[in-house]
Design an enzyme around this catalytic site. Structure first.
Site, PDB file in Angstrom:
ATOM      1  CG  ASP A 173      -3.150  -9.820   3.637  1.00 24.77           C
ATOM      2  OD1 ASP A 173      -2.540  -9.352   4.617  1.00 24.77           O
ATOM      3  OD2 ASP A 173      -4.119  -9.252   3.102  1.00 24.77           O
TER       4      ASP A 173
ATOM      5  CG  ASP B 266      -4.435 -11.018  -0.086  1.00 23.02           C
ATOM      6  OD1 ASP B 266      -3.657 -10.989  -1.064  1.00 23.02           O
ATOM      7  OD2 ASP B 266      -4.819  -9.985   0.495  1.00 23.02           O
TER       8      ASP B 266
ATOM      9  CG  HIS C  56      -1.695  -1.027   1.658  1.00 20.68           C
ATOM     10  ND1 HIS C  56      -1.217  -2.156   2.262  1.00 20.68           N
ATOM     11  CD2 HIS C  56      -3.032  -1.200   1.584  1.00 20.68           C
ATOM     12  CE1 HIS C  56      -2.218  -2.978   2.517  1.00 20.68           C
ATOM     13  NE2 HIS C  56      -3.333  -2.436   2.119  1.00 20.68           N
TER      14      HIS C  56
ATOM     15  CD  GLU D  97      -6.796 -11.735   3.713  1.00 25.41           C
ATOM     16  OE1 GLU D  97      -6.493 -10.792   2.960  1.00 25.41           O
ATOM     17  OE2 GLU D  97      -6.743 -11.672   4.948  1.00 25.41           O
TER      18      GLU D  97
ATOM     19  CG  ASP E 117       1.933  -0.991   3.340  1.00 30.04           C
ATOM     20  OD1 ASP E 117       1.219  -0.671   4.299  1.00 30.04           O
ATOM     21  OD2 ASP E 117       1.580  -1.776   2.430  1.00 30.04           O
TER      22      ASP E 117
HETATM   23  C1  XLS Z   1      -7.293  -6.544   5.228  1.00 25.31           C
HETATM   24  C2  XLS Z   1      -6.932  -6.828   3.849  1.00 25.31           C
HETATM   25  C3  XLS Z   1      -5.792  -5.984   3.317  1.00 25.31           C
HETATM   26  C4  XLS Z   1      -5.769  -6.081   1.825  1.00 25.31           C
HETATM   27  C5  XLS Z   1      -5.062  -4.968   1.152  1.00 25.31           C
HETATM   28  O1  XLS Z   1      -7.966  -7.296   5.862  1.00 25.31           O
HETATM   29  O2  XLS Z   1      -6.634  -8.184   3.732  1.00 25.31           O
HETATM   30  O3  XLS Z   1      -4.581  -6.380   3.865  1.00 25.31           O
HETATM   31  O4  XLS Z   1      -5.251  -7.279   1.393  1.00 25.31           O
HETATM   32  O5  XLS Z   1      -5.572  -3.732   1.483  1.00 25.31           O
HETATM   33 NI    NI Z   2      -5.837  -9.135   2.068  1.00 31.54          NI
HETATM   34 NI    NI Z   3      -7.221  -9.635   5.710  1.00 36.13          NI
END
Ligand code: XLS
Ligand code: NI
Ligand code: NI
Length: 433
Positions: free
Chosen positions: A337, A294, A99, A266, A102
């Site tokens: 992630d 993710d 991001h 994710e 970051d």
């Molecule tokens: C948060 C998200 C974040 C995204 C990117 O829960 O997983 O990390 O992957 O903004």
């Molecule tokens: Ni994420």
């Molecule tokens: Ni997350």
């Protein structure tokens, strides 16, 4: 060079019998599965935010980690980038993701934040030129700063919408410049706490318009990568708009963007939505919007997004099986992630967390490749639907309800239930892992 990772050498594949902690026991980048090297199947990425920006805080306590790059200055940001590329080199990961927040210090104004980002993007670009790791995806952090507390594109204040538009523009520019293969939008604060202060219909319309503006701009600058929405339910707002894959698809359809935008799925978010990871992947594949993942694991009891490193290859095999059935990644990849626990203070912890995660994924992928290639699972599924290969069955789909009803009486149709064979298929899965 920083001295953070001290004498840790690049991790090599040594095989399952190795007693060396600092080796891969299962991830052999050059092993060929289904005609493709493991490295190209998995396309691993390290997440900048968890491994380099997060300081170990939880809702009850602040920073536990000590890192030489924590100063919120350009020097700190550059030291952080140096350390990040040292980790990518140690692991041999082909990708990373970040991001804006970051990677660069926050400025006093938007213009200053943007300049900081541009400077660090040049720095990262130089790093990429002399190291293996490239950008899997870029994204904007539109959830940490207090300006985002009531949303970004769905904020009641039009100035926040404008700030969000400017932020995503700068992050798309950065992603393009670094050759990023995807751009991710996780709707961090896009949701609401109470309907008593929320105009749901208006917020949804703004979110749709915003996404259209993002897509238009990406086309305008010649961004060839994929634009991905990352679904997540219930956290941080009680009601998150991008709840799960099916909800996101309905939203995309509504705004005519289902051919333009895909999803980044994710594991932990799938669990929070009451689904399995493989369900979300299979749903996205069926709808034609599977993009990237993710990778992490969620605690099954805690009810919040724990972002742990994966360590259960049997479970992940089901996810990679669905990815293989979907034809594998195109621009997507396996982004960790995931973060080490706040007591895991050392550089070694950070390295070995990734080593374990990569080995878990490698075992899972190998099992998934057997499941896919060997055939009995695919054959069993095909056999289950074989009735639909008959001409009469296909014709029925084009008939009106009353014609079908008449045929049931005329032909005395009386279906015989057949076993779904679930346990036999689960035994096969168990055999391949
Ligand atoms: C948060 C998200 C974040 C995204 C990117 O829960 O997983 O990390 O992957 O903004
Ligand atoms: Ni994420
Ligand atoms: Ni997350």
């Amino acid at each position: 060079m920083t001295d953070f990772f001290k004498s840790i050498q690049p991790i090599k594949y040594e095989g399952p019998e190795s007693t060396n902690e600092f080796s891969f026991r299962h991830y052999d980048p050059d092993e060929v599965l289904l005609g493709k090297r493991m490295e190209e199947h998995l396309r691993f990425a390290v997440a900048y935010w968890h491994s380099f920006a997060w300081q170990g805080g939880d809702p009850f306590g602040g920073q536990t980690f000590e890192r030489p790059w924590y100063a919120d200055t350009m020097e700190g940001a550059k030291l952080k980038a140096d350390a990040a590329f040292e980790l990518f080199d140690i692991l041999g990961t082909p990708f990373y993701a970040f991001h804006d927040l970051d990677a660069r210090p926050e400025g006093a104004t938007f213009a200053e934040s943007k300049r900081n980002l541009e400077e660090i993007v040049d720095y990262l670009g130089n790093k990429q030129a002399s190291h293996k790791a490239k950008l899997l995806w870029g994204t904007a952090n539109m959830f940490t700063h207090r300006r985002w507390m009531s949303g970004a594109a769905t904020n009641p204040d039009p100035e926040v919408y404008a700030y969000a538009a400017a932020t995503v523009k700068s992050c798309l520019d950065a992603t393009l410049k670094l050759g990023g293969q995807n751009y991710v939008l996780w709707g961090g604060r896009e949701g609401y706490e109470t309907l008593l202060n929320t105009d749901l219909k208006r917020e949804r319309a703004h979110a749709g318009r915003f996404l259209q503006q993002v897509v238009d701009y990406a086309h305008k600058i010649g961004f060839k990568g994929s634009i991905l929405i990352e679904p997540k339910p219930q956290e941080p707002s009680k009601h998150q708009y991008d709840y799960d894959v099916a909800t996101v698809y309905g939203f995309l359809k509504d705004f005519g963007l289902e051919k333009e935008v895909k999803v980044n799925i994710e594991q932990g978010h799938a669990i929070l939505a009451g689904h399995s990871f493989e369900h979300e992947i299979a749903t996205a594949a069926a709808l034609g919007i599977f993009g990237s993942i993710d990778m992490n694991r969620n605690d099954y009891q805690s009810g919040w997004d724990t972002d742990q490193f994966p360590n259960n290859h049997a479970e992940k095999a089901l996810a990679f099986y669905e990815i293989l059935r979907a034809g594998g990644y195109t621009t997507g990849g396996t982004n960790f992630d995931a973060k080490v626990r706040r007591q895991s203070l050392d550089a070694e912890d950070l390295v070995l967390a990734h080593v374990g995660g990569m080995d878990t994924c490698a075992r899972a992928l190998r099992a998934a490749a057997y499941m896919f290639e060997d055939g009995p699972l695919e054959a069993a599924r095909n056999a289950r639907y074989a009735g639909w290969d008959r001409e009469g069955a296909k014709a029925m789909l084009a008939q009106p309800l009353e014609v079908i009803a008449q045929a049931v009486e005329d032909n005395n149709i009386n279906p015989k239930p057949r076993s779904g064979r679930q346990e036999r298929l689960e035994n096969l899965w168990n055999h391949y892992i």
